[in-house]
Design an enzyme around this catalytic site. Sequence first.
Site, PDB file in Angstrom:
ATOM      1  CB  THR A  12      -3.473  -3.964  -6.109  1.00  0.00           C
ATOM      2  OG1 THR A  12      -4.914  -4.263  -5.873  1.00  0.00           O
ATOM      3  CG2 THR A  12      -3.219  -3.711  -7.362  1.00  0.00           C
ATOM      4  CG  ASP A  13      -2.080  -5.329   0.233  1.00  0.00           C
ATOM      5  OD1 ASP A  13      -3.077  -6.160   0.638  1.00  0.00           O
ATOM      6  OD2 ASP A  13      -1.223  -5.258   1.117  1.00  0.00           O
ATOM      7  CD1 TRP A  14      -8.413  -8.566   0.088  1.00  0.00           C
ATOM      8  CD2 TRP A  14      -6.689  -8.665  -1.242  1.00  0.00           C
ATOM      9  NE1 TRP A  14      -8.370  -9.757  -0.598  1.00  0.00           N
ATOM     10  CE2 TRP A  14      -7.288  -9.794  -1.172  1.00  0.00           C
ATOM     11  CE3 TRP A  14      -5.521  -8.605  -1.785  1.00  0.00           C
ATOM     12  CZ2 TRP A  14      -6.908 -10.904  -2.017  1.00  0.00           C
ATOM     13  CZ3 TRP A  14      -4.930  -9.549  -2.791  1.00  0.00           C
ATOM     14  CH2 TRP A  14      -5.748 -10.796  -2.629  1.00  0.00           C
ATOM     15  CE1 TYR A  26      -3.706  -2.063   0.551  1.00  0.00           C
ATOM     16  CE2 TYR A  26      -2.941  -2.781   2.669  1.00  0.00           C
ATOM     17  CZ  TYR A  26      -3.860  -2.994   1.634  1.00  0.00           C
ATOM     18  OH  TYR A  26      -4.737  -3.938   1.662  1.00  0.00           O
TER      19      TYR A  26
END
Length: 584
Positions: free
Chosen positions: A300-302, A264
């Site tokens: 991607t991260d969440w 992030y």
Amino acid sequence: MTTHPYRDPDRPVDERVEDLLSRMTLEEKAGQLFHTMLAMGPGGTLAEKGGFLRYDTTELIAGRHLTHFNLIGQGGAREMAQWANRVQELAAGTRLGIPVTLSTDPRHAFTDNPGASFLAGDFSAWPEPLGLAAIGDPALVERFADTVRREYLAVGFRVALHPQIDLATEPRWSRQSGTFGSSAEVAAELVRAYVRGLQGPELGPGSVAAMVKHFPGGGAQKDGEDPHFPYGKEQVYPGGMREHHLAPFVAAIEAGCSQMMPYYGQPVGTDWEEVGFGFNKDVLTGLLRERLGFDGIICTDWGLLTDAEILGEPAEARAWGVEHLSVAERAAKALDAGTDQFGGEQCPEVIVELVRSGRIAEERIDASVRRLLREKFVLGLFENRYVDPDRAEETVGAAEFTALGEAAQRRSLTVLADRGVLPVTGRPRLYVQGVSEGVAAEYGEVVADPAEADLAVLRLRTPYEQRPGAFESFFHAGSLAFPAEELKEILRLLDAVPTLVCVNLERPAVLPEIAERAAALLADFGASDAAVLDVTFGRAKAEGRLPFELPRSMEAVAAGLPDVPNDTEDPVFPYGHGLGAPTA
């Protein structure tokens, strides 16, 4: 009946990919670009919408064409396998029958954080990755990852949302327990073994794909705060150690990891654009694709695109540096940067509109869909999408795996100080805190008053500052020092009776007074009470060495540089410290 080429297992993978891609509508392609959370209903049934689920399972698969899901929550091995089969059966009934790829956060240790990992439950219980680093044995890490692979395959998981190979260089950062510690060299060596254990010599039908995270290294967080939250979004390199944090990722790519998750964080003070890594073309295309040669899946991260609700509370999208952009503009920027897939999101209509408006070329979508479909074919999901619930029950938590995990727990325990106490002999009178009295009774006579004890055994956890939000509360951040009143009570016990203290180090605790006055001091990185007492009584050998240093004070921590490993002044115990423990 004519079989489409993509359904023919005898054809080359690339041919099957191109045939399937040519048959897909734009909507079906868009669905592949999302890897979202899914829950399991009671008894392994399909979950309906509610809670964090915006749509029910049928709508996500049959209506929105998603085929990549991260299972949230726990369940028994049989019901997980039955659930996986129901999900696959639903997908098999869609127009193209594209199988689902199921993934999971770590499930083999002691951390319980719905945003990071789950308690082992039915799975074999091992120390956290920090504990594997404390042992420092690549062969053990490969055996661990192979065990994870076998247990995951049994219930239908084909992607591991791990290993996490960030460097633990900022002592306050909340995500250190999932790392291999502060050494880039150790992390690089162990990630090679981890990827081999999950994927085998090459990705194939017997593999679990490794999604390595968090590129380009998430440990260098300003003030040790976490970029899940807006106050922790800044990633900084005041010590000039940016390349150092890349080393484990270079090793992971060389080992053939299939997927990569950018973090992030928003880099500040570098020559990279100051936007979160999932939107960052300098990092994803310039560094990861072009310089490092990674051609796997970038997910991607969440939760980078849309605001959401987590544990009943509003959570803004983690669109650091691009907060001002619309959801569609964020998605376009991420795709331009090199992202293939959006973690934790489920809005394929945004991709459809980007293509139809001319903002994103369909050929760009095809490039990512090719990668995603190719992995499904290579994993053998089109031929073998279902699992055997009976075999799942036999495999998950099997005696062999459980014994391996228990042995690793004992090896990972780290003796920091011993003033002639270890190993404890005979059956002493024991006063225990933080230890099951039932377990302790197998080693000595448990007494209720420290004044009556020959030895006290005290288990502690690394201190942290409680954060207000329900989700935030799972991320243990802030001060590493024991609060004054708690420390006073601990020292009162240590002064009253010889005390063995075992501290669970999810982060580097500040404990100079405890270290000075404990009769013996152990560190654990995920271990049962029986494991701690087996080492205490010489029935097992502790082999751990600290995977990071233990600072002397919070002042020393604040004076350190977040990207520089082990740089606090005069640590109580340095990196690599560990005495071992004699056996009986």
